[in-house]
Design an enzyme around this catalytic site. Structure first.
Site, PDB file in Angstrom:
ATOM      1  N   GLU A 199       5.123   4.162   7.423  1.00  0.00           N
ATOM      2  CA  GLU A 199       4.952   5.508   7.420  1.00  0.00           C
ATOM      3  C   GLU A 199       5.954   7.008   7.187  1.00  0.00           C
ATOM      4  OE1 GLU A 199       1.407   5.649   7.136  1.00  0.00           O
ATOM      5  OE2 GLU A 199       0.349   4.599   5.413  1.00  0.00           O
ATOM      6  N   ASN A 245      -0.114  10.323   6.131  1.00  0.00           N
ATOM      7  CA  ASN A 245      -1.902  10.196   6.799  1.00  0.00           C
ATOM      8  C   ASN A 245      -2.846  10.995   6.961  1.00  0.00           C
ATOM      9  OD1 ASN A 245      -1.966   7.512   7.559  1.00  0.00           O
ATOM     10  ND2 ASN A 245      -0.027   8.002   8.304  1.00  0.00           N
ATOM     11  N   THR A 285       0.936  -1.216   0.343  1.00  0.00           N
ATOM     12  CA  THR A 285       0.120  -0.091   0.124  1.00  0.00           C
ATOM     13  C   THR A 285       0.709   1.086  -0.418  1.00  0.00           C
ATOM     14  OG1 THR A 285      -0.063  -0.385   3.154  1.00  0.00           O
ATOM     15  CG2 THR A 285      -2.506  -0.612   1.402  1.00  0.00           C
ATOM     16  N   LYS A 310       3.867  -7.209   4.028  1.00  0.00           N
ATOM     17  CA  LYS A 310       3.589  -5.282   3.428  1.00  0.00           C
ATOM     18  C   LYS A 310       3.228  -5.013   4.459  1.00  0.00           C
ATOM     19  CE  LYS A 310       0.295  -3.517   2.674  1.00  0.00           C
ATOM     20  NZ  LYS A 310      -0.883  -2.498   4.486  1.00  0.00           N
ATOM     21  N   THR A 336      -1.713  -3.467  10.463  1.00  0.00           N
ATOM     22  CA  THR A 336      -2.242  -3.718   8.388  1.00  0.00           C
ATOM     23  C   THR A 336      -0.798  -4.089   7.264  1.00  0.00           C
ATOM     24  OG1 THR A 336      -3.298  -1.315   8.758  1.00  0.00           O
ATOM     25  CG2 THR A 336      -3.252  -2.835   6.830  1.00  0.00           C
TER      26      THR A 336
END
Lengths: 404, 404
Positions: A273, A399, A150, A176, A187
């Protein structure tokens, strides 16, 4: 000496596992549909999110893993199939399409999804690309690893070989991240395959224990997702005698599994991230393994610690603070804190209080891309390691705009 | 109709309470030493951090609050006096200096500190400014409110009046945030004074219940600090008959206390580090009050929800996800999510799934500076409210550079 050695191949390193990836339209561009399947029926084990708002594919997987047997998994990115009206039906359809395209029997496939929550999943996208996907599947897992990404910036692939009773076996995985990552499964989609023969119950026991020191020790942002799934397939094509629990062979298998899962965990944290630094927290001197894990996770999850690491600031008080609110009881006056990296090691607290150190030296240590925090509890012999990353402007940027 | 009305004065709104603030050198500039004291001995109650690495002044306060009586509090910003070798002695010295300067008896003062953890607190700075501070103290609390600020951008002051048996009483407080703020008391210093007569045990009971719906429902960053202290003084100078527990008068007092504490809570969230928006999460339809609080705190604490609010993105899946990992068990298919602000209200999820909405309308609602998330559980009648803020680039900036 380790009983395993690294080899290439990832989820295709083990005999008889094929993988592939295509673009089917859940994402605007890039690969977004992956398949992994075995040429022989495999033992299967899984660990899934504890989030009660779990996604439809997670429910399907939990039910199917209970049977102990499966052939493969189909996974998409770009849509989580969570909090959707037609979610269960869509997940089932994905499995059926994969089973038909690969000619495996009913209920042979597991399903995983990751992406935006709350949007209906359009199965027709899978339907129109499933044959192409099955025909493209090969012994190279690069496309599959890319298709489950993602906001990940690179595919995560790791594998190794080991010997069971003189027979060479192989194990490897793809994973991932890279947001909504927190202890108790993030996630996180992880698929691991091995050609070792491992009965389902033994495989599940190995995995359930393994994640305590691998995926459950990774935190990017404290959010436990609706879709986390870690699935392991063991097809037995290596030809070893089936591994029994609590044997020497079981220990060798677990060590190889841990090499793969802990290596993938580090990659997940490193690619969190917006991350610019990989943060490793080692807690030692704990009274119990559980205490060590809890304190390590509390430190690696602290926004304030993570922001200080981003700012390369030796703000050890925040580390002590995060350990202090972990919920574990310990004697603060026995604790110590050090920072370490390729540029050296600097001890900043001893016996629970400031230990004089050179700010220049600390700044140098913290300027590295991989930072270790060593937190000594001084109460016992147990230890644990957790992985995370710094909190950066880019985390906020990614985000703040994720759906757009 | 509310039984209280807002008045000015803050911590000096109640009769007989003086306050003041000076710069003594813990911070490079700006006020950093505050005093609040009563002209008569007061009942005292307190709630403190649950962090086991709690600061020296917290230990001192806990011990002294147990006696039920005190005269005042001395508080500094710029140094937390936590994880320090000479911390206990320094905190005691601060109390003694304040007692001498104000001519109150031994053990009459409480102490609070906030700032960097792990640096020894130099009491000589207090010593050389305590007389000036005591002499400057007046019935205006502005300087005291400023002197306890760290990264706060404005002083937080609130007060109201109420009647007990026909006698007008007053209650007011000052507070500071604004990072390390999380349920279970944050880097939060709150001082509340009232001239109502309230016996110590009754005061403690009121406060302990009150914080469950005020300061423990505020989250800025998930970090529970080493220094959180909320202290209430009641000197009885209003002349009412002492308030007994579980009476009509007790209810009136608790309502006025809640006005002050919940109002200060909102200011703390609004002024969270780097915040651009105040986020209010209302959870309704819970089976128990505790369930409502837990779900509200889980949503308001989620980095992903906070980043979405910053990005003005109606990403309700993250809200559902945060509710789902709260640890509370509920039926997802009964839940609903709406966003509201001065610009309207938009329902984005019903019965646990997407509810069609206009993205333009949602964008308009989310463009406001004060955003409400309404999460309906649909399982019962209980509700709770939590306050937080968005996660912004500036949060990262402030916390990457805090010590420098």
């Amino acid at each position: 000496m380790a009983s395993y050695w690294e080899i290439p191949g990832g989820v295709c390193a083990a005999k008889g596992f094929k993988a592939g990836g295509v673009h089917c339209g859940f994402k605007r561009k890039n690969l977004d549909l992956a398949i992994i399947f075995s040429e022989a029926e495999a033992s299967v084990a899984g660990v899934f999110t504890t989030n009660i708002a779990c996604a439809a594919p997670v429910k399907l997987c939990k039910a199917r893993v209970a049977s102990g047997k499966a052939w493969g998994v189909i996974a998409n990115s770009g849509n989580a199939n969570a909090c959707t009206m037609g979610g269960d039906e869509a997940a089932l359809q994905m499995a059926v399409l994969a089973e038909e395209a690969t000619n495996v029997g009913e209920a042979g496939f597991l399903v995983a999804s990751t992406g935006v929550i709350g949007e209906e999943l359009d199965v027709s996208k899978v339907e129109s690309h499933i044959k192409e996907l099955a025909s493209l599947a090969s012994y190279d897992c690069e496309d599959a690893a890319r298709a489950i990404m993602t906001t990940d910036t690179y595919p995560k692939v790791l594998s190794c070989a080991f010997k069971i009773g003189g027979v060479e076996c192989h194990i490897g995985g793809i994973a991932k991240g890279s947001g909504m990552i927190h202890p108790n499964m993030a996630t996180l989609l992880v698929f691991v395959t091995t050609d070792a023969a491992v009965p389902p119950a033994v495989l599940q026991a190995a995995l359930s224990e393994d994640v305590k020191d691998s995926f459950n020790m990774v935190s990017v942002d404290g959010d436990t997702s609706t879709n986390d799934s870690c699935i392991v397939f063991a097809n037995g094509l290596a030809g070893n005698a089936p591994i029994e629990a609590n044997t020497k062979e079981f220990a060798v298998f677990c060590e190889a599994l841990a090499f793969v899962t802990q290596g993938l965990s580090k990659m997940l944290a490193h690619d969190g991230e917006g991350a610019t630094k990989l943060l490793t927290v080692h807690v030692s001197g704990a009274q119990t393994k559980s205490q060590a894990r809890t304190v390590a996770r509390s430190i690696v999850s602290s926004n304030l610690v993570k922001a200080a690491v981003f700012g390369e600031d030796a703000n050890w008080g925040r580390i002590m603070c995060a350990a202090g609110y972990s919920g574990e009881d310990f004697d603060v006056s026995k604790t110590s804190v050090s920072f370490a990296s390729e540029f050296g090691k600097v001890t900043v607290a001893l016996n629970g209080v400031h230990s004089p150190f050179s700010e220049d030296e600390a700044a140098k240590v913290l300027s590295a891309k991989q930072i270790e925090i060593l937190f000594g509890l001084g109460q016992g012999e147990e230890q644990a390691t957790a992985w995370g990353c710094d909190l950066t402007y880019d985390y906020v940027k990614i985000n703040g705009e994720y759906r757009s």
